[in-house]
Design an enzyme around this catalytic site. Structure first.
Site, PDB file in Angstrom:
ATOM      1  N   ASP B  11       0.853  -1.189   0.000  1.00  0.00           N
ATOM      2  CA  ASP B  11       0.000   0.000   0.000  1.00  0.00           C
ATOM      3  C   ASP B  11       0.888   1.238   0.000  1.00  0.00           C
ATOM      4  O   ASP B  11       1.832   1.327   0.784  1.00  0.00           O
ATOM      5  CB  ASP B  11      -0.898   0.023   1.246  1.00  0.00           C
ATOM      6  CG  ASP B  11      -2.032  -0.981   1.124  1.00  0.00           C
ATOM      7  OD1 ASP B  11      -2.279  -1.483   0.005  1.00  0.00           O
ATOM      8  OD2 ASP B  11      -2.677  -1.261   2.144  1.00  0.00           O
ATOM      9  N   ASP B 130     -14.116  -6.629  -3.953  1.00  0.00           N
ATOM     10  CA  ASP B 130     -14.189  -6.808  -2.499  1.00  0.00           C
ATOM     11  C   ASP B 130     -15.564  -7.377  -2.198  1.00  0.00           C
ATOM     12  O   ASP B 130     -16.570  -6.764  -2.571  1.00  0.00           O
ATOM     13  CB  ASP B 130     -14.029  -5.462  -1.777  1.00  0.00           C
ATOM     14  CG  ASP B 130     -12.635  -4.868  -1.968  1.00  0.00           C
ATOM     15  OD1 ASP B 130     -11.712  -5.621  -2.330  1.00  0.00           O
ATOM     16  OD2 ASP B 130     -12.486  -3.653  -1.773  1.00  0.00           O
TER      17      ASP B 130
END
Lengths: 195, 252
Positions: B11, B130
């Site tokens: 990230d 997701d």
């Protein structure tokens, strides 16, 4: 050494460019026939669709230019497929450098064939210092059938030609520019070939 | 034989890997290029970099970072986070990324998948999903899991592949962060449903979890972040573990 990378409408050549720079080569990215003819070596990359790529090359007469080249030529991925007789992708007639045809993988497993796989039955200087069974990175849905010109074999669903050679023409189905140190060595071997 | 892929995910915020993570044996912990190179040397098969910043200025920082990554890493890498349109993708691919992941923007405007596949080819379009299990079935979430939709996960994934997605990155929100293992059932269902490769994400805690997601979940690749970043599992050991369980992996 002057290395020309043929620029056409088939995908990102950025990573090939970077990989060559790592080997100390500043390639000429071009679709200019004179620059291609005058280069010591020529790389013919490509990611994309066969029929639109062939159409683009034919319109610019780059197909006949490539087949006429006398210096070492390296096709990569779609480049390899376009150097064969024929591709099942939109039933495309290709450059007929390698006497084999390109077929769509049957849907028995995931298509595209994506990821790291082994190359075996390696032949010739392009694979100097590469061990049989080395891993390289593939992304493709079509593959060339085994033939007399194969210099590497990979097995996915069935064995196919992972690399081809005829005279001064070389081609790789996998991406040497994305295959870590193995890929770097293969590109170096191509650069080191005697013209 | 085609090998199963192990994909560390980083990230990125303001061009740096997210702080608060204790990286093992790495001097420049915050440098994504350095970290990516270490992972590549350790035998990672691909890398994924997700931009978790939101503003436009920061996104151009991310594009500059992608350029540096491309110059320093010679294995495939995927980038994503905040992609809204075709121009965002063009910028990242021009910077040298091999693939991009798209998530919320695809749900809001599914036509973007067709546009991206048509212009850049399916091979570089990774559809990230997701999902979360509800009593009525699995549902798709957006905006990093903050927004629920009524989309059923399998039908959405099928639609995206029909539109040209070349790979699916499936994150189970029920499993993400738990370290209790990947979501085997939904991954297997998706993998059997579509013809393209499926990357499982969320829940990795042990080497055995990777064995399970490859064998039972039929995943083609597995992505994880913290277990690699914190050094709880190192990639060479993981690969040997997998090999001993007869899972095809690339051992460097």
């Amino acid at each position: 050494m002057r290395i020309a990378v043929i620029k056409y409408n088939a995908g990102n050549i950025r990573s090939v460019h970077i990989a060559l720079e790592h080997l100390g080569i500043d390639p000429i990215i071009t679709d200019n026939p004179t620059e291609i003819l005058q280069a010591d070596k020529v790389i013919f990359p490509g990611v994309g669709e066969a029929s639109s790529a062939m159409k683009y090359l034919k319109e610019r007469k780059l197909d006949t230019l490539i087949t006429s080249l006398k210096q070492p030529v390296l096709g990569i991925c779609l480049g390899l497929q376009l150097m064969c007789n024929f591709s099942e992708e939109a039933n495309t007639s290709c450059m007929q450098i390698f006497d084999t045809q390109v077929k769509l993988f049957p849907p028995e497993q995931k298509v595209p064939h994506m990821g790291w796989n082994t190359i075996t039955e390696l032949k010739g200087l392009l694979f100097k210092n590469i061990s049989d069974g080395a891993y390289v990175y593939f992304v493709h849905s079509f593959a060339a059938e085994l033939c007399n010109a194969q210099i590497a074999v990979t097995n996915y669903i069935y064995p196919f030609a992972a690399a081809l050679q005829k005279n001064n023409f070389f081609a790789l189905q996998f991406h040497p520019e994305k295959s870590g140190q193995i890929g770097e060595q293969i590109l170096k071997n191509f650069i080191d070939l005697k013209g | 034989m085609l090998t199963k892929r192990i994909i560390p995910c980083l990230d990125i915020k303001d061009g740096q890997t997210v702080k608060g993570v204790k990286f093992i044996n790495i001097r420049q912990a915050g440098d994504p290029v350095e970290l990516g190179r270490k992972y590549a040397e350790a035998g990672a098969d691909e890398l994924t970099f997700l931009d978790i910043t939101a503003t436009i200025e920061q996104r151009s920082t991310f594009a500059e970072l992608v350029e540096k990554i491309a110059q320093n890493i010679n294995i495939p890498f995927t980038v994503g986070g905040g992609i809204k349109n075709v121009d965002d993708v063009a910028r990242l691919l021009d910077a040298g990324a091999d693939k991009i992941t798209i998530n919320s923007a695809a749900v809001r405007n599914p036509g973007i998948i067709d546009a991206l596949a048509g212009r850049f080819g399916s091979q570089c379009v990774v559809l990230a999903v997701d999902c979360k299990q509800h009593a009525s079935g699995s549902r798709v979430y957006l905006d990093g899991g903050r927004t629920q939709t009524e989309r059923e996960t399998q039908s959405w994934v099928k639609e995206t592949v029909d539109r040209g997605a070349g790979e699916i990155l499936l994150t189970s929100m029920d499993h993400d962060g738990t370290k209790n293992g990947f979501a085997i059932e939904i991954t297997r269902a998706i993998s059997e449903l579509v013809s393209v490769p499926v990357i499982a994400s969320g829940g990795a805690g042990t080497c055995q979890h990777f064995v399970d997601i490859f064998k039972k979940g039929k995943a083609d690749a597995a992505l994880a972040a913290s277990i690699f970043h914190f050094g709880e599992i190192n990639i060479p050991d993981l690969k040997i573990y997998l090999k001993n369980k007869n899972i095809p992996v690339r051992i460097k």
